[in-house]
Design a protein around this motif. Structure first.
Motif, PDB file in Angstrom:
ATOM      1  N   HIS A  21       0.854  -1.192   0.000  1.00  0.00           N
ATOM      2  CA  HIS A  21       0.000   0.000   0.000  1.00  0.00           C
ATOM      3  C   HIS A  21       0.890   1.242   0.000  1.00  0.00           C
ATOM      4  CE1 HIS A  21      -2.928   3.020   1.471  1.00  0.00           C
ATOM      5  NE2 HIS A  21      -3.780   2.270   0.778  1.00  0.00           N
ATOM      6  N   TYR A  23       0.885   3.658   1.869  1.00  0.00           N
ATOM      7  CA  TYR A  23       1.230   4.159   3.203  1.00  0.00           C
ATOM      8  C   TYR A  23       2.396   3.372   3.813  1.00  0.00           C
ATOM      9  CZ  TYR A  23      -3.376   6.549   3.369  1.00  0.00           C
ATOM     10  OH  TYR A  23      -4.462   7.350   3.140  1.00  0.00           O
ATOM     11  N   ASP A  37      -3.320   1.877  -4.123  1.00  0.00           N
ATOM     12  CA  ASP A  37      -4.292   2.153  -3.066  1.00  0.00           C
ATOM     13  C   ASP A  37      -5.113   0.891  -2.850  1.00  0.00           C
ATOM     14  OD1 ASP A  37      -6.010   2.110  -5.245  1.00  0.00           O
ATOM     15  OD2 ASP A  37      -6.839   4.100  -4.904  1.00  0.00           O
ATOM     16  N   SER A  38      -6.077   0.941  -1.933  1.00  0.00           N
ATOM     17  CA  SER A  38      -6.742  -0.317  -1.606  1.00  0.00           C
ATOM     18  C   SER A  38      -7.557  -0.846  -2.784  1.00  0.00           C
ATOM     19  CB  SER A  38      -7.557  -0.224  -0.325  1.00  0.00           C
ATOM     20  OG  SER A  38      -8.295   0.934  -0.291  1.00  0.00           O
ATOM     21  N   ASN A 112     -12.212  -1.169   4.334  1.00  0.00           N
ATOM     22  CA  ASN A 112     -11.549  -1.114   5.645  1.00  0.00           C
ATOM     23  C   ASN A 112     -12.497  -1.716   6.680  1.00  0.00           C
ATOM     24  OD1 ASN A 112     -10.257   0.782   3.929  1.00  0.00           O
ATOM     25  ND2 ASN A 112      -9.391   1.845   5.684  1.00  0.00           N
ATOM     26  N   SER A 127     -12.329   4.039  -1.037  1.00  0.00           N
ATOM     27  CA  SER A 127     -12.513   5.494  -1.012  1.00  0.00           C
ATOM     28  C   SER A 127     -12.550   6.060  -2.427  1.00  0.00           C
ATOM     29  CB  SER A 127     -11.427   6.163  -0.166  1.00  0.00           C
ATOM     30  OG  SER A 127     -10.165   5.740  -0.582  1.00  0.00           O
ATOM     31  N   HIS A 173      -6.750   9.967  10.381  1.00  0.00           N
ATOM     32  CA  HIS A 173      -7.268  11.046   9.522  1.00  0.00           C
ATOM     33  C   HIS A 173      -8.189  11.998  10.282  1.00  0.00           C
ATOM     34  CE1 HIS A 173      -5.761   8.431   6.284  1.00  0.00           C
ATOM     35  NE2 HIS A 173      -5.660   9.561   5.605  1.00  0.00           N
ATOM     36  N   HIS A 196      -7.651  13.241   2.224  1.00  0.00           N
ATOM     37  CA  HIS A 196      -8.344  11.963   2.015  1.00  0.00           C
ATOM     38  C   HIS A 196      -9.796  12.096   2.504  1.00  0.00           C
ATOM     39  CE1 HIS A 196      -9.049   7.609   2.316  1.00  0.00           C
ATOM     40  NE2 HIS A 196      -8.015   7.483   1.485  1.00  0.00           N
ATOM     41  N   GLU A 198     -11.362  10.274   4.369  1.00  0.00           N
ATOM     42  CA  GLU A 198     -11.506   9.835   5.768  1.00  0.00           C
ATOM     43  C   GLU A 198     -11.329  10.995   6.748  1.00  0.00           C
ATOM     44  OE1 GLU A 198      -8.812   6.598   6.501  1.00  0.00           O
ATOM     45  OE2 GLU A 198      -9.748   5.341   4.989  1.00  0.00           O
ATOM     46  N   ALA A 212      -8.988   9.888  -2.896  1.00  0.00           N
ATOM     47  CA  ALA A 212      -8.383   8.639  -2.430  1.00  0.00           C
ATOM     48  C   ALA A 212      -6.909   8.663  -2.830  1.00  0.00           C
ATOM     49  CB  ALA A 212      -9.090   7.454  -3.076  1.00  0.00           C
ATOM     50  N   THR A 213      -6.109   7.806  -2.235  1.00  0.00           N
ATOM     51  CA  THR A 213      -4.668   7.897  -2.477  1.00  0.00           C
ATOM     52  C   THR A 213      -4.311   7.673  -3.952  1.00  0.00           C
ATOM     53  OG1 THR A 213      -4.461   5.620  -1.755  1.00  0.00           O
ATOM     54  CG2 THR A 213      -4.009   7.299  -0.127  1.00  0.00           C
TER      55      THR A 213
HETATM   56  P1  13P Z   1      -7.133   4.129   0.066  1.00  0.00           P
HETATM   57  O1  13P Z   1      -8.478   3.525  -0.229  1.00  0.00           O
HETATM   58  O2  13P Z   1      -7.022   5.514  -0.461  1.00  0.00           O
HETATM   59  O3  13P Z   1      -6.061   3.229  -0.375  1.00  0.00           O
HETATM   60  O4  13P Z   1      -7.004   4.285   1.638  1.00  0.00           O
HETATM   61  C1  13P Z   1      -6.935   3.177   2.470  1.00  0.00           C
HETATM   62  C2  13P Z   1      -6.739   3.590   3.846  1.00  0.00           C
HETATM   63  O5  13P Z   1      -6.508   2.799   4.724  1.00  0.00           O
HETATM   64  C3  13P Z   1      -6.869   4.997   4.128  1.00  0.00           C
HETATM   65  O6  13P Z   1      -6.595   5.241   5.447  1.00  0.00           O
END
Ligand code: 13P
Ligand code: SF4
Length: 300
Positions: A21, A23, A37-38, A112, A127, A173, A196, A198, A212-213
């Motif tokens: 990921h 992050y 990203d996810s 998540n 996201s 976040h 983001h 979140e 989103a990322t």
């Molecule tokens: P993304 O969906 O942007 O990858 O974000 C995942 C996440 O854990 C954000 O805190």
């Protein structure tokens, strides 16, 4: 042998694919086969036919999603204790009670979340596609949205409709306040602010972009000469610099750091490949239900 070389040799020998990921720590992103990203990682995890195992550098719900999409592959996490506090803010029993209070309403669940919560949901979202997913349900009277109230409120604003929100959130976040954005804007007046979804609604209102990322990375590729104030987890700075090195990126102060995302190290990654641990598994009856919700999202 140098640790990076050892990881490289083993991943080839064992036909392993390393997913990370955005992050994750920079050295993990640099060695991964795919960084995303996810949503991007869920798609990638559904397309790795050639690999015999997946080493997932991220948090548990992401590795669980990969395991659900690949029941015949070993999915490993370098540190099995890397979880997501938001995903743990609703469990299967709480979801069942929430559904019972709103009979017949479809449930959209942010990825998540635990596999058990996915299994009790109609469709997943990330996201980057939450607006599209909610829209796909049509004009039904009630839609339940779990667990992230702030992503839910972002969707409400985009679609001009109410959702029934669970009150979970990402503690990392949520900590980002509008005052920190104002301070960063004063320090870097020509920079655009991206945050983001979140983050809290008032924080989103202070930003230029709510993304989103993966969408942040797309934006800097499209506008590669900009200055950006980055309102999400600090790991993304590495991915942004890789995507558009000519731009300048300024993290918000104090920077957002997800301790769970930082649990992966090169040493743990090597150990994971050597020992083929820790395997992430999902009980077949739970996986079958969760797969339906994930596939409903991927089909859109
Ligand atoms: P993304 O969906 O942007 O990858 O974000 C995942 C996440 O854990 C954000 O805190
Ligand atoms: Fe979970 Fe927040 Fe960490 Fe993302 S940044 S993994 S939502 S705790």
């Amino acid at each position: 042998m140098d640790i990076k070389k050892a990881i490289d040799t083993l991943r080839k020998e064992k036909k392993a694919v390393i997913l990370a990921h955005t992050y994750q720590p920079p050295e993990i992103q640099a060695i991964a086969d795919f960084v995303g990203d996810s949503y991007g990682l869920s798609v990638k995890a559904s397309q790795v036919e050639e690999a015999e195992m997946i080493v997932f550098c991220g948090v548990r719900f992401m590795a669980e999603t990969a395991a659900i999409l690949n029941p015949n592959k070993r999915v490993l996490m370098p540190d099995a204790n890397a979880g997501c506090p938001m995903a743990d803010m609703i469990d299967g029993k709480q979801l069942a009670e929430f559904k019972a209070a709103h009979p017949g309403a479809p449930v959209v669940c942010y990825v998540n979340s635990t596999a058990e919560v996915k299994a009790g949901s109609t469709i997943c979202c990330t996201s980057s596609n939450a607006v599209k997913v909610v829209k796909s349900l049509g004009d039904v009277p009630e839609i339940l949205f779990v667990p992230d109230q702030y992503l839910g409120r972002f969707v409400e604003k985009q679609l001009g409709r109410k959702l029934v929100l669970w009150n979970g959130c990402c503690p990392i976040h949520r900590a980002l306040d509008p005052e920190s954005i104002q301070t960063a804007k004063q320090a870097y007046p020509s920079a655009k602010v991206m945050v983001h979804p979140e983050t809290r609604p008032e924080t989103q209102a202070a930003a230029d972009y709510v993304l989103a990322t993966g969408q942040m990375i797309d934006l800097v590729k499209m506008q590669p000469q900009g200055d950006y104030i980055v309102g999400t987890e600090r790991g993304i700075l590495h991915a942004l610099q890789q995507a558009a090195p000519a731009s300048k990126y300024f993290p918000i102060e104090p920077p957002l750091i997800c301790p769970d995302m930082k649990k992966t190290t090169l040493e743990k990654l090597l150990n994971s490949l050597e020992t083929e641990t820790t395997q992430v598994t999902v009980a077949p009856e739970v996986a079958a239900g969760a797969l339906k919700a994930i596939q409903a999202m991927l089909a859109l």
